[in-house]
Design an enzyme around this catalytic site. Sequence first.
Site, PDB file in Angstrom:
ATOM      1  N   TYR A 190       0.902  -1.192   0.110  1.00  0.00           N
ATOM      2  CA  TYR A 190      -0.056   0.177   0.001  1.00  0.00           C
ATOM      3  C   TYR A 190       0.830   1.359  -0.068  1.00  0.00           C
ATOM      4  O   TYR A 190       2.263   1.195  -0.202  1.00  0.00           O
ATOM      5  CB  TYR A 190      -0.921   0.021   1.140  1.00  0.00           C
ATOM      6  CG  TYR A 190      -1.940  -1.276   1.072  1.00  0.00           C
ATOM      7  CD1 TYR A 190      -2.738  -1.336  -0.183  1.00  0.00           C
ATOM      8  CD2 TYR A 190      -1.794  -2.321   2.008  1.00  0.00           C
ATOM      9  CE1 TYR A 190      -3.465  -2.485  -0.243  1.00  0.00           C
ATOM     10  CE2 TYR A 190      -2.798  -3.384   1.775  1.00  0.00           C
ATOM     11  CZ  TYR A 190      -3.667  -3.626   0.590  1.00  0.00           C
ATOM     12  OH  TYR A 190      -4.424  -4.315   0.707  1.00  0.00           O
ATOM     13  N   GLY A 327      -4.531 -14.212  12.302  1.00  0.00           N
ATOM     14  CA  GLY A 327      -5.509 -13.234  11.685  1.00  0.00           C
ATOM     15  C   GLY A 327      -6.517 -14.347  11.439  1.00  0.00           C
ATOM     16  O   GLY A 327      -7.869 -14.271  11.994  1.00  0.00           O
ATOM     17  N   ARG A 328      -6.453 -15.166  10.437  1.00  0.00           N
ATOM     18  CA  ARG A 328      -7.426 -16.078  10.030  1.00  0.00           C
ATOM     19  C   ARG A 328      -7.921 -16.980  11.277  1.00  0.00           C
ATOM     20  O   ARG A 328      -9.434 -16.890  11.284  1.00  0.00           O
ATOM     21  CB  ARG A 328      -7.012 -17.098   8.806  1.00  0.00           C
ATOM     22  CG  ARG A 328      -6.744 -16.535   7.561  1.00  0.00           C
ATOM     23  CD  ARG A 328      -6.188 -17.563   6.676  1.00  0.00           C
ATOM     24  NE  ARG A 328      -7.154 -18.567   6.449  1.00  0.00           N
ATOM     25  CZ  ARG A 328      -7.930 -18.633   5.534  1.00  0.00           C
ATOM     26  NH1 ARG A 328      -8.180 -17.656   4.719  1.00  0.00           N
ATOM     27  NH2 ARG A 328      -8.575 -19.825   5.277  1.00  0.00           N
TER      28      ARG A 328
END
Length: 374
Positions: A190, A327-328
Amino acid sequence: MPAETNSINANNERLFESVQLGPYLLRNRIVMAPLTRSRATEGDVPSEMAILYYAQRASAGLIIAEATQISPQGKGYVFTPGIYNQTQVDAWKKITEAVHAKDGRIYLQLWHVGRISHPSIQPNNELPVAPSAITPEGQAYTNDGFVPLVTPRALRLEEMPGIVEQYRQAAKYALAAGFDGVEIHAANGYLLDQFLRDKTNQRTDAYGGSIENRVRLLVEVTEAVTAVWGGNRVGLRISPLSKFGDIWDSNPQALFTHVVEKLNAFKLAYLHVIEGDTGGEREVAGGFDLQILRALFNGAYMANNGYDAALADHRLDAGKADLIAFGRPFISNPDLVERMRTSAPLSEPDPKTMYGGDGHGYIDYPTLSGSVAA
């Protein structure tokens, strides 16, 4: 819901020790990583469902809320939340209050996607901005589904203070919304990462060329954000070896060593490092030993990417991390901390409900008791 899988086995109690992070004593070393779930409503406002979603996961030592655009220009995906107006602040405040009511801590991740966007998502159908006008590979997620990414517009030199100001104002709004701190997103291809890497930054002015120049925007943003929060309530995320977002650098060791050396002046709470390729291999050909960065950094080191409890405990025992971000597993296990503590089975997330939609696959995953957490 999806079937449960084998448990992840914790061999000791290191994950569950309390740990000091800036002014806060966290109840464990387990961090909920920022997770884009694409449930925001019109106007980039967090949904009412998000109040329950985050409260359900408040047993984490720290929650880092999903990547949140600092301005309309910073948006790269539909249905992601913002932190650039009072309506959004009011919605986030309900979320932070719900987490605090469960004795949790929550930071907000500040996000500008740069070139990973599309005119249909941008104000007035403008081109996305970037360090240089280089077309990224990949697709944007728009109201019309997935469409190819476009050639971005290179930011003009006189626009750079405005980018820094977007971060400053977003940091102020996050403070008003009741967050405990903020994380600057400088990873995963990003905007800030685009300025750091020589594949995406081919500028010849003060923000391009040398490593010193390519790091300049990140330093200016960090200075602006810490002026609002103080360094001890600010973290920063990097992904030195990741190619996510069609990005790379010819000398990551020199680049990110310099990044950490510059960041140390701000006495940040933590450095959040994606170890290896984002969502992929932890060992990357042509990479370097990320422990060099841990040794250099003067705050807490937060490790991320493919961790389970056993690997987390091993790395903590070896002194190679202070905090571990998951995370997941947090998507489908709102009580992940307790499941890890008891070596209980984990539920797998349903890929069909990962992004967008209603509460299904978002706030209805059951706890170990079989009930949905309130």
